[in-house]
Each structure stands twice: as C-alpha cells, then as structure tokens.
Design a protein around this motif. Structure first.
Motif, PDB file in Angstrom:
ATOM      1  N   SER A   1       0.859  -1.190   0.000  1.00 49.38           N
ATOM      2  CA  SER A   1       0.000   0.000   0.000  1.00 49.38           C
ATOM      3  C   SER A   1       0.895   1.241   0.000  1.00 49.38           C
ATOM      4  CB  SER A   1      -0.884   0.000   1.247  1.00 49.38           C
ATOM      5  OG  SER A   1      -0.073   0.021   2.404  1.00 49.38           O
ATOM      6  N   ASN A   2       0.286   2.386  -0.120  1.00 46.37           N
ATOM      7  CA  ASN A   2       1.050   3.624   0.072  1.00 46.37           C
ATOM      8  C   ASN A   2       0.204   4.617   0.863  1.00 46.37           C
ATOM      9  OD1 ASN A   2      -0.730   4.797  -1.758  1.00 46.37           O
ATOM     10  ND2 ASN A   2       0.627   4.432  -3.501  1.00 46.37           N
ATOM     11  N   LYS A   3       0.731   5.792   1.056  1.00 51.13           N
ATOM     12  CA  LYS A   3       0.063   6.739   1.939  1.00 51.13           C
ATOM     13  C   LYS A   3      -1.320   7.146   1.424  1.00 51.13           C
ATOM     14  CE  LYS A   3       4.086   8.739   4.146  1.00 51.13           C
ATOM     15  NZ  LYS A   3       5.032   9.846   4.146  1.00 51.13           N
ATOM     16  N   GLN A   4      -1.472   7.129   0.104  1.00 50.92           N
ATOM     17  CA  GLN A   4      -2.730   7.622  -0.469  1.00 50.92           C
ATOM     18  C   GLN A   4      -3.734   6.509  -0.762  1.00 50.92           C
ATOM     19  OE1 GLN A   4      -0.600   9.648  -3.661  1.00 50.92           O
ATOM     20  NE2 GLN A   4      -1.684  11.510  -3.034  1.00 50.92           N
ATOM     21  N   THR A   5      -3.386   5.297  -0.363  1.00 52.55           N
ATOM     22  CA  THR A   5      -4.241   4.153  -0.698  1.00 52.55           C
ATOM     23  C   THR A   5      -5.712   4.403  -0.386  1.00 52.55           C
ATOM     24  OG1 THR A   5      -2.440   2.596  -0.440  1.00 52.55           O
ATOM     25  CG2 THR A   5      -4.658   1.696  -0.195  1.00 52.55           C
ATOM     26  N   TRP A   6      -5.985   4.682   0.894  1.00 53.18           N
ATOM     27  CA  TRP A   6      -7.385   4.760   1.307  1.00 53.18           C
ATOM     28  C   TRP A   6      -8.078   6.025   0.772  1.00 53.18           C
ATOM     29  CZ3 TRP A   6      -9.904   0.633   2.379  1.00 53.18           C
ATOM     30  CH2 TRP A   6      -9.195  -0.474   2.874  1.00 53.18           C
ATOM     31  N   GLU A   7      -7.285   7.081   0.670  1.00 48.58           N
ATOM     32  CA  GLU A   7      -7.841   8.326   0.150  1.00 48.58           C
ATOM     33  C   GLU A   7      -8.343   8.098  -1.283  1.00 48.58           C
ATOM     34  OE1 GLU A   7      -4.988  11.540   0.424  1.00 48.58           O
ATOM     35  OE2 GLU A   7      -6.089  12.564  -1.191  1.00 48.58           O
ATOM     36  N   LYS A   8      -7.525   7.398  -2.072  1.00 48.00           N
ATOM     37  CA  LYS A   8      -7.899   7.165  -3.475  1.00 48.00           C
ATOM     38  C   LYS A   8      -9.048   6.171  -3.599  1.00 48.00           C
ATOM     39  CE  LYS A   8      -3.695   8.625  -5.759  1.00 48.00           C
ATOM     40  NZ  LYS A   8      -2.520   8.280  -6.509  1.00 48.00           N
ATOM     41  N   VAL A   9      -9.098   5.208  -2.664  1.00 44.60           N
ATOM     42  CA  VAL A   9     -10.238   4.280  -2.708  1.00 44.60           C
ATOM     43  C   VAL A   9     -11.513   5.049  -2.361  1.00 44.60           C
ATOM     44  CG1 VAL A   9     -11.292   2.209  -1.668  1.00 44.60           C
ATOM     45  CG2 VAL A   9      -8.852   2.231  -2.161  1.00 44.60           C
ATOM     46  N   GLN A  10     -11.374   5.923  -1.358  1.00 45.97           N
ATOM     47  CA  GLN A  10     -12.565   6.685  -0.926  1.00 45.97           C
ATOM     48  C   GLN A  10     -13.084   7.607  -2.029  1.00 45.97           C
ATOM     49  OE1 GLN A  10     -10.894   8.148   2.745  1.00 45.97           O
ATOM     50  NE2 GLN A  10     -12.292   6.894   3.971  1.00 45.97           N
ATOM     51  N   ASN A  11     -12.148   8.243  -2.778  1.00 45.87           N
ATOM     52  CA  ASN A  11     -12.648   9.130  -3.827  1.00 45.87           C
ATOM     53  C   ASN A  11     -12.955   8.404  -5.143  1.00 45.87           C
ATOM     54  OD1 ASN A  11     -10.253   8.919  -5.280  1.00 45.87           O
ATOM     55  ND2 ASN A  11      -9.338  10.699  -4.292  1.00 45.87           N
TER      56      ASN A  11
ATOM     57  N   GLY B   1      -8.999 -13.716  -9.509  1.00 49.54           N
ATOM     58  CA  GLY B   1      -8.513 -12.365  -9.296  1.00 49.54           C
ATOM     59  C   GLY B   1      -9.676 -11.515  -8.802  1.00 49.54           C
ATOM     60  N   GLN B   2      -9.377 -10.565  -7.924  1.00 48.23           N
ATOM     61  CA  GLN B   2     -10.469  -9.764  -7.353  1.00 48.23           C
ATOM     62  C   GLN B   2     -10.052  -8.292  -7.286  1.00 48.23           C
ATOM     63  OE1 GLN B   2     -11.847 -10.117  -3.088  1.00 48.23           O
ATOM     64  NE2 GLN B   2     -13.328 -11.464  -4.069  1.00 48.23           N
ATOM     65  N   ILE B   3     -11.031  -7.430  -7.573  1.00 52.80           N
ATOM     66  CA  ILE B   3     -10.778  -5.988  -7.505  1.00 52.80           C
ATOM     67  C   ILE B   3     -11.799  -5.398  -6.546  1.00 52.80           C
ATOM     68  CG2 ILE B   3     -10.766  -3.825  -8.821  1.00 52.80           C
ATOM     69  CD1 ILE B   3     -10.330  -5.680 -11.347  1.00 52.80           C
ATOM     70  N   MET B   4     -11.334  -4.635  -5.576  1.00 53.67           N
ATOM     71  CA  MET B   4     -12.264  -4.004  -4.636  1.00 53.67           C
ATOM     72  C   MET B   4     -12.295  -2.500  -4.881  1.00 53.67           C
ATOM     73  SD  MET B   4     -11.593  -5.987  -1.065  1.00 53.67           S
ATOM     74  CE  MET B   4     -12.860  -5.125  -0.169  1.00 53.67           C
ATOM     75  N   MET B   5     -13.510  -1.954  -4.963  1.00 59.32           N
ATOM     76  CA  MET B   5     -13.627  -0.517  -5.217  1.00 59.32           C
ATOM     77  C   MET B   5     -14.714   0.085  -4.337  1.00 59.32           C
ATOM     78  SD  MET B   5     -15.627  -0.557  -8.851  1.00 59.32           S
ATOM     79  CE  MET B   5     -14.327  -1.401  -9.708  1.00 59.32           C
ATOM     80  N   ASN B   6     -14.717   1.387  -4.298  1.00 63.13           N
ATOM     81  CA  ASN B   6     -15.742   2.094  -3.553  1.00 63.13           C
ATOM     82  C   ASN B   6     -17.110   1.694  -4.106  1.00 63.13           C
ATOM     83  OD1 ASN B   6     -17.495   4.027  -2.493  1.00 63.13           O
ATOM     84  ND2 ASN B   6     -15.834   5.537  -2.366  1.00 63.13           N
ATOM     85  N   ILE B   7     -18.041   1.415  -3.205  1.00 60.74           N
ATOM     86  CA  ILE B   7     -19.366   0.944  -3.641  1.00 60.74           C
ATOM     87  C   ILE B   7     -20.067   1.970  -4.548  1.00 60.74           C
ATOM     88  CG2 ILE B   7     -20.632   1.781  -1.604  1.00 60.74           C
ATOM     89  CD1 ILE B   7     -22.126  -1.010  -1.750  1.00 60.74           C
TER      90      ILE B   7
END
Lengths: 803, 221
Positions: free
Chosen positions: A541-551, A601-607
């Motif tokens: 992961s990196n520092k922006q992981t969750w921020e980018k998933v959220q947006n 393979g699986q991809i998880m994204m913001n709902i």
C-alpha cells in the motif's frame, strides 16, 4: 546367499531397510491414491450439489407437485430426496428420479461411473446401489431392496429410486431439493410462488483450493518418500556389497566367469529387493491404515463425504510400491558391478575409496552442486509454474544431498589439519570421522532430508496458520454477516438497519463477475469506512491508498490478480463499464491484499463507483457491527423483523472456528507424515550402523590393540555419530528453510496465487531437531553397545585361525 | 637381574565345534630386561596366541603373566589396555594400521599418545625403512610389505619396555628384514627394551641369541 546365513542380523537389517523404504513410499502412494479416489467421488457428488440447487425458502421439505410446476415453467430440474436411514443413522439414502436426472451427464457421473446402472434403475424400481461395504453395513435391514454393488459410489451412501426412498424415509410426496440439469430459467416468479429459492454455486473454488493444497502436500511427500526410500535402499545394499567384495574378487580370481558372478548378483539382489518390498507393502499398508483416519477425517470435514474405513491395495499400487526397492536395488547393483568390472581382482584395495579417488569425487560433486545451484537460480528468475516449483524443490533436495557429505568432509578435514600433532586421539577421531562420512553419507542424507522437509513444511504450515489467523481476524472485521438472495430483503435491510439500535453500523458489500483479459474476475463494491481502513489486511500500500479508494479513483486488488497479471501499485487498469458499455473506466491500483482460499482475481472498489459503472442493484451482503454479546438478539431481530433465514445470517466466530478447523484438518496428515518420515530416517541410521558394525570393529581394533580401552572407543564411537548427526541436523535447518522459501514463494504462488509472508519459527526447528536427535541417539546407542559388548571375541576372532 | 616378563603355568585352550583344542599347556618362562628372544614353533603351535596373551589381548585359560611386576590378567580391561599402551608395543601379522590415518600419522600415533614422540628418531626410522615417499599415503594405498614396515616403525618409535612382534618380517625381503633387525638392535641399545619375536624365518631366528621353542604345547628355552 550363504553370506546371509552366516550373518542373520545383517540380513535382518538389510531386509528391514528395504522394507522401511518400501513402506514409506507405498503408504504415501496408498494414501494419496485413496484420497484422490475418495476426493473425486466426493467432488462428483458435490459438483452435483454445487451446480445450482433449488431449496425451500423455509428450509422445509418441498412437495413433489412443485416438480411438475417447475418443469412446466421451463426449469430443467431433477428432484432429490435425501435423508439418513432411520434404523442405520450412518447411512445416507439418496432418492433420485432416473429419467430427469439423465438429462445431466455431470450429475450422473457423480452418482454412477457405470451407465448400465441407470438402465437397471429404470427397469426395476426397487433396486438399491451401494458399495460392498455399505451393503455389508446394511446387513439384513428390511428395506425390501434388491442390492446392486457399485464400488464407484461413496461408502455409506445408498442410491435408490425417489419413490422407494420416500417410503423408507417416511416422506411420501416430499423431496429435499431440486438440482438443475440445465441452465437456470429466467422465470423467477415461479420460485417465489412456490416459496423456493435458487442457491447458486459459490464455494466450489474454495473447496478445490483446499483439496489442491491437500494433494499437493501428499504429492510432495510422495516425491520425498521416494527419494528417501531410494537413499535407504542404496545405503543398505551398498554396505552389503562392500562387505562382500572380497568374495566377488575371490570368485573372479579362481576363474568363475564374470557373467556368472554378475547374473547371480543381480538375481540375489532382486530376490532381496522383492522380499523386502513385499514385507514393506504390508508395513506400508499398516502405516497408511494408521494414518488413514486423519485423511478420512480431513476429507470428511472438508467435503462432508464419508470415505469408509478400508484401504484397498490395487495391483497398480503394489507394482508402484515394488518399483522402488527393485529400482533402487538395480541402481546400486549396476553401480557396484560397474565398479567390479573396472577392477582387476588383484586391485581389491583400490575399491576402498582412497583419499585421492575421493578428492576427485569431491570436485565432481562440488561442480555438480554448483551447476545445479546455477540452474536453480536461473529457474527462479523467470516465472515459476507448478511443475517448475516442484522441479526447483527437487533440485534443492539434490543440491543439499550432494553438498552435505562435501561440507562434512571438508569441514572435518580442515579441523584435522589444524590440530594435527597436538592431540593425537582427537586427530585420529576427526580423521576417522572423515572416512566415516563416506560410509554413512546416504543415511545422513536420508535423515537430513526428512528433517529438512519437516522443518520446511512445518514452518510453512505454522507460517500459513498464523498468517491465516491474522488475516481471518482482519478480514472478518464485523461480528455478523448477512447474505440474502433477493433484492426485496436487501432493500428492507438497507432501509431498516439504520434504525436498529442493536446495530452500531452496517457496511453493504456487493460483487459481480466480469471478464478481465478474458479471465473471470470478481469486482467487489464496499464502503471504505474507518473500520476497513483500520483493519483491512494489505500486503502492499502507500500513503494515499485509502484516500484514493474513498474518492473512487483507486482500487485494491488481491494477490491472485497481482501475480496473474503482474500489475502492481501505481499501475492503471481499464475496466469495461457494464452500465455504460461504451465507457472504459480507469482505476489506479493503490493496494494489494491477501485473499486466501480464493482462486479468482479480485478488484475491490468504492461501492459508489461500483454502482455508477457496474450495477445499481441493492447489495445482497452486509457486514454488521454489533456488540458481540448481543448476537442472539440481533439474529432474532433479523429473523423475525426482516424475514431472513438462519442460513443467511453468519456469525463471525462460527466462520473463524470452521475455517480454523478446516485448516487444522487439512494439515493433520502432513504432520503425521513428517513425523513418520523422521522415525523411518532414524531407523535407517540404525540399520546402516548395524550393517556397518563389522567394518567399524575392524577399524577400531588397531586402536584397541595399541592400548586404547574399549570403553574409551565406545565413547568416541558415540561421540562421532552424534557429531555427524548433529552437523547433519543443523545443516537440515537452512535446507528446510530454503524448501520453505520455495514452498511459500513459488509453489504456493503457482498453485494458489498468493504469497505468504516468510517468518521464522525457531521453536519448530528445535522441536524437530530434538525429536530427530533423540531418535538418532537411540539408533546410535543400540548398534554401538551391541558392537562393543561382543568386541573382545570379535576383535580376537581375527587371530583365531592363526594361533 | 629380575626378569621383566614372568610366565608361570600358562595354558590356553579353545572350544571349536564342541571340541576342546589345547593350544599349549603349563608354559613357564621368563624374559630378562634388555634382551631379545626368538619365539619359534611350527604353524599352529600357539605363537600368535602367546603374543596376544602377553599383550593382554586374549585371556589365558589358566596361569599367570607378570610383566614389569604387574600381573596383567588381574587387571580390568581398561587398566590392562592402558598398561599395554604405556609399556608395550605389538607388531601384528595383520599390521593393524589405522585406515583413516596416513603413513606419517600412523607411525607417530602410538608414541604421541604416550607423550613419547621423538621427531629425530622418527626420521631415522623412516629413513631406515625407506618410507619417505609413502608418508602421505593411506594404508590401503600401499603394499603389504610397506604396511608391515610402517607397523614396525610405529612400534619401535614408542621405545617400548616390551616389544612383542608376530612374524614381523613375514612379508619383507632380505634387505628390509635386515632393517627390522637393525631397528630391534637400536631398541636394545638405546632403550633397554625386551623383545620377543615370533618367527618362522630361520635367518631371523639365527640372528637372535635367545630362543623360546613352542612344541607340542610346551615351551623350551
């Protein structure tokens, strides 16, 4: 042959060595093939379950009238009535309808291998099919069935016509479920009307995953069993040959034709190999039978299939089992005959490895090991598949086995040169140890490999277990999971859960399968809330992981996706939007998460992103955050207020417990096999030392006649074997870790698509080393004490004819 | 002078295939310190057995063996072995070289074990027996005669109080036989050793003044 009559103890141990090698090999073979057959049977039945089934919404029996209604509505289904025999609870009765079931050949395969049985079914209804074992268990129960034996069926399963089964089970006019024999119909209203629901297959991949892991383990042990077995055979026979070479040379000296000597040798070896092999098959069968409950329990637990309690040896297995001692014996006898052939009778002494001859061999062996190491390195730099992973592990074993005697010899020779004149007895002790390495290197190698593989596999299993538990802990972040099948219930939950005071928070989860690079891939929509940010396990992961998933700009991918496509953090993937087929959606990969037990393979994204581009359906899965103590109340509320079924509510602790149990069962057999292998390897040391004791006595006699007391020599003898064994065992640690490294980083990745974080567990090494040391000590003590107890007579025996 | 080896009423019998075989009976003799004695007797007369009993390797059936005032067969095996190590050297027909040591180490081992190693004496013996080119070789790499010379050099190098030699020249040519006898002379002169040499060779026996003849199970000086 007279040689063996004169040395019955040696004969006993030679046969024991051959038998043990065969036993080890044949037991693993037997377990593997039995497990595979049972697994195939289980999977076929499961495949039937897993295709797609229709069950009652209320988990009740379904009236048989529904069958006709469904067929009329275009559903290709066949009815199944299943239940336990009232008078014999261990037997499952499976009632089928022969005409409709014949529409699905895959279902039929699961039930019968022999298509003839179906014809019989149609002709005579009161016929029952079962294995012989099941028929015996049924005894004389008054079922009124004409029994037909079909060994392709599972044990403790009785298949009969559905009307007959209904009579026996007392469920006239009712069935348990429907199984789809063709594609699902689009007419879903009929299901609602009949209070039925369609259960799609979704756990098959997980099951296959576990079974593959299981068989991979057994296959790896089978391979190792074969190598260790060959070592044992080689080691035992080589010593027997060494002792008898004077006889061979004498025969040649007096003019016995070379061909006669060789033929008689080969015949003798084959007789010995077959004798040991046949005894070994019985031993192997016994060993397999004692381990079988673990295998049966494992498969039973995973597949719910009852495997019966008998192991049957087929001709193929007997042939395979005998192949090892015969192959091993032929290998060693050919090697010996070649050696004999090169030697003139008068050059007998040269047969004993002189230091110069050995030096040449060291160089050759070292060069071979280096070449193989280079080959291994080259192989690991390119993508590694399943076969290549096995090949690399095989190479590692060969390299380790080649290097061990070299390391022992070179290390000891260095010590010899450094203490030369100062401590004469120590100097002799070390010099003698160098020579001893030549004689017992194969037994030491067998021990080293057994211990190395045990360390490697145990370390991996422990590593896997801890990682799995941590992963499970992080993945199962909420206390309750809800999985519903229809949109109405989902909508009810979506709208109602907000207001439930027992539910602290809830997180909808939705998923669907898409095609990515022509491969089936799952995309998951989830709400990247704080609970996920805090808990969700990420390997990269990196520092922006969750921020980018959220947006909605970034997605997380599982390891399987990462290894399959080689895409990592920062890479962009373009996915086809299902809601807007013209549009390609770009996502940045911002994190990689482990996903054990999943093949795809699986991809998880913001709902939100999921609903924008893939499906606006209301999510069918919900993770509910509650107070764990209020589980019962929440469950009751979901059942009563939202009309959920029991099966739709999943308790976090139940999943954890179930997963852990499956895990333990899956690896129970591995542990049992690794322990057996260590026991057998220490027995190899015992047989080798017993066989070697005469040579050893001859080597030690000069010291005794000089004036070194026998008790001192006994201490030296014990110290020498212990030293060699301990060095061997310590060498097994890095070898085991290397095997573990290849298992975790290559074999697992190739087989399952995930990589475990590599961790060290010194307690496992210590435990394994202690067990192996104790076994070796016992193996060393017995022949040494026996040898020295008899030594005055044996030592003096050399002069008896010379008074 | 008090004899260093005293043998009194020594008998030895073997049981073989249910039959008792009497090797010798009631042997009594003494060996003086700083003397050499040839043990002569036809094949099967018990020369090797007598050497083994004197060396403390094989127990007598009855009788007493006193060596340097030590009744060795009253000792426990470890003590008897230590006594042998410090006081005796034995040359065997089978050489009894240590297969894992090279010729050089084989020669020096015994004297080093009793802290009696003498480099110059070793060099002298190596030269005497012509072993210089064989020092780094292992026993299985050299001939029987060469092994025998190594075994003799090893025994002589220990400067033993008592040297028991069983057919020490059995595999040697005339020249090497002379070297062996010369080595024995060195021991007698420099170390005041007592030497008992079992031999078939008349020439060797003739070079030794004192003789012990084993015949029909009896000893005659």
């Amino acid at each position: 042959m007279k040689h063996w009559f004169r040395k019955p103890l040696q004969f006993l141990f030679l046969v024991m060595g051959l038998s043990l090698a065969t036993a080890l090999w044949s037991s693993i073979q037997l377990l593997n093939s039995q497990a595979k057959n049972s697994y195939e049977d289980a999977v076929k039945i499961l495949t039937a379950y897993e295709t797609e089934i229709i069950i009652s919404k209320k988990n009740k029996l379904i009236p048989i009238e529904s069958f006709a209604k469904l067929r009329r509505a275009g559903w290709l289904v066949t009815p199944i009535l299943e239940g336990k025999l009232p008078s014999q609870n261990s037997i499952t009765i499976l009632g089928i309808e022969p005409i409709s079931i014949s529409e699905a050949s895959s279902l039929l395969d699961g039930l019968f291998r022999n298509g003839e049985n179906l014809k019989e079914f149609v002709i005579k209804k009161n016929i029952g099919f079962a294995t012989q074992e099941t028929v015996n268990s049924l005894g004389k129960l008054p079922l009124g069935l004409q029994m037909s034996v079909d060994e392709s069926l599972l044990t403790n399963v009785l298949i009969t016509d559905i009307s007959v089964a209904a009579k026996i089970l007392g469920h006239q006019g009712e069935i348990t479920r429907f199984e789809l024999t063709g594609p699902a119909s689009s007419n879903r209203q009929i299901l609602e009307k009949l209070d039925l629901r369609l259960v799609p297959s979704n756990s098959q991949a997980d099951l296959e995953q576990l079974t593959e892991s299981f068989h991979l383990n057994l296959s790896a042990f089978g391979l190792l069993g074969f190598i260790v077995g060959l070592f044992i055979v080689y080691s035992t026979l080589n010593l027997a040959f060494e002792q008898r070479k004077t006889t061979y040379m004498a025969l040649r000296s007096i003019g016995v034709p070379v061909r006669t000597v060789y033929t008689s040798t080969l015949i003798e070896i084959l007789v010995l190999a077959l004798t040991g092999g046949i005894i070994g098959i019985f031993l192997g069968h016994w060993l397999a039978s004692s381990l079988f409950p673990d295998v049966a329990a494992t498969l039973n637990h995973i597949y719910g299939a009852n495997l019966g309690n008998q192991l049957v040896l087929s001709m193929k297995e007997i042939f395979l089992a005998l192949l090892m001692p015969v192959l091993g014996s032929l290998l060693i006898s050919t090697n010996f005959i070649l050696k004999l052939h090169k030697m003139a009778p008068q050059n007998l002494n040269a047969l004993m490895a002189g230091s110069k001859l050995y030096d040449n061999k060291i160089k050759l062996k070292l060069s071979t090991a280096l070449i193989l190491m280079g080959l291994t390195l080259i192989l690991t730099t390119s993508p590694v598949g399943l076969f290549k992973s096995f090949f690399i592990i095989g190479l590692t074993i060969i390299i380790a086995a080649t290097l061990l005697p070299i390391i022992l010899r070179v290390g000891l020779s260095f010590l010899v040169s450094s203490i030369k004149k100062k401590l004469p007895l120590l100097h002799w002790f070390l010099s003698d140890s160098v020579h001893q390495v030549n004689r017992i290197s194969l037994s030491l190698n067998a021990l080293m490999l057994a211990v190395a593989v045990t360390i490697g596999v145990d370390n991996m299993v422990k590593n896997f277990k801890e990682t799995f538990n941590i992963w499970l802990e992080k993945r199962l972040i909420t206390e309750v999971y809800v999985k519903v099948e229809d949109q109405n219930k989902a909508e009810l939950l979506m709208n109602g859960l907000h207001n439930e005071h027992l539910v602290k928070n809830f997180y909808p989860i939705t998923s669907l399968k898409i095609s990515f690079n022509e491969q089936l891939t799952t995309i998951v929509g989830f709400k990247p809330a704080e609970i996920y940010i805090k808990n969700w396990p990420l390997v990269k992961s990196n520092k922006q992981t969750w921020e980018k998933v959220q947006n909605g700009k970034g997605v997380l991918i599982n390891e399987q996706f990462f290894y399959k496509y080689g895409l990592g953090i920062g890479d962009i993937i373009k996915l086809d939007s299902l809601l807007n087929p013209e549009k390609k959606v770009r996502y940045e990969i911002v994190g990689i998460y482990p996903d054990y037990g999943n093949r795809l393979g699986q991809i998880m994204m913001n709902i939100q992103s999921f609903q924008d581009y893939y499906s606006k359906d209301i999510p069918l899965n919900f993770a509910l955050e509650i107070d764990p103590r209020s589980y019962d109340s929440v469950s009751e509320m979901l059942l009563s207020k939202y009309g959920l079924l029991d099966v739709e509510i999943i308790n976090q602790s139940t999943i954890k417990e179930f997963s852990t149990q499956i895990f333990d069962r899956t690896f129970a057999i591995t542990n049992a096999l690794s322990d057996s292998m260590i026991v057998i390897a220490t027995l190899t040391i015992l047989t080798t030392l017993i066989t070697l004791s005469e040579i050893r006595l001859a080597n030690l006699t000069p010291l005794w006649v000089l004036g070194i007391p026998r008790i001192t020599l006994l201490k030296f003898e014990l110290a020498q074997f212990l030293m060699l064994t301990l060095i061997t065992l310590f060498f097994a640690i890095p070898t085991g870790l290397l095997i573990c490294h290849f298992l975790t980083n290559y074999l697992n990745v190739a087989a399952f698509g995930w990589k475990l974080p590599f961790q060290f567990y010194p307690m496992i090494w210590i435990q394994t080393l202690l067990i192996a040391s104790l076994g070796s000590l016992i193996a060393i003590l017995f022949p040494s004490i026996l040898m020295f107890k008899n030594s005055p007579a044996l030592m003096i025996g050399r002069y008896k004819n010379d008074f | 002078m008090e004899p260093i080896v005293k043998v009194n009423g020594l008998s030895k019998s073997f049981e073989s295939s249910g039959e008792i075989f009497q090797v010798f009976e009631e042997l009594s003799f003494n060996l003086a310190q700083n003397s050499a004695t040839a043990l002569i007797g036809e094949s099967g007369s018990g020369k090797t057995t007598l050497i083994n009993i004197l060396a403390g390797l094989e127990p007598p059936s009855s009788g007493m063996v006193m060596i340097a005032k030590n009744e060795i067969w009253n000792y426990r095996e470890p003590d008897r072995a230590r006594f042998r190590l410090k006081n005796m050297a034995v040359i065997f027909q089978q050489y009894n070289l240590i297969p894992s040591l090279n010729v050089s180490s084989n020669i020096s081992l015994h004297s080093q074990l009793i802290d009696n190693w003498d480099q110059s004496f070793q060099d002298e013996l190596i030269k005497l027996f012509g072993l210089k080119n064989l020092l780094m070789k292992y026993p299985e790499e050299i001939s029987g005669g060469q092994q025998q010379r190594v075994a003799i050099a090893r025994s002589v190098l220990t400067k033993p109080k008592i040297l028991l030699a069983d057919e020490p020249t059995g595999n040697l040519d005339e020249e090497n036989t002379m070297s062996v006898l010369k080595a024995f002379e060195m021991l007698l002169e420099r170390c005041k050793s007592t030497i008992l040499v079992a031999t078939h060779s008349k020439s060797v026996a003739n070079k030794i003044k004192s003789k012990l003849i084993l015949k029909s199970g009896r000893a005659k000086k």
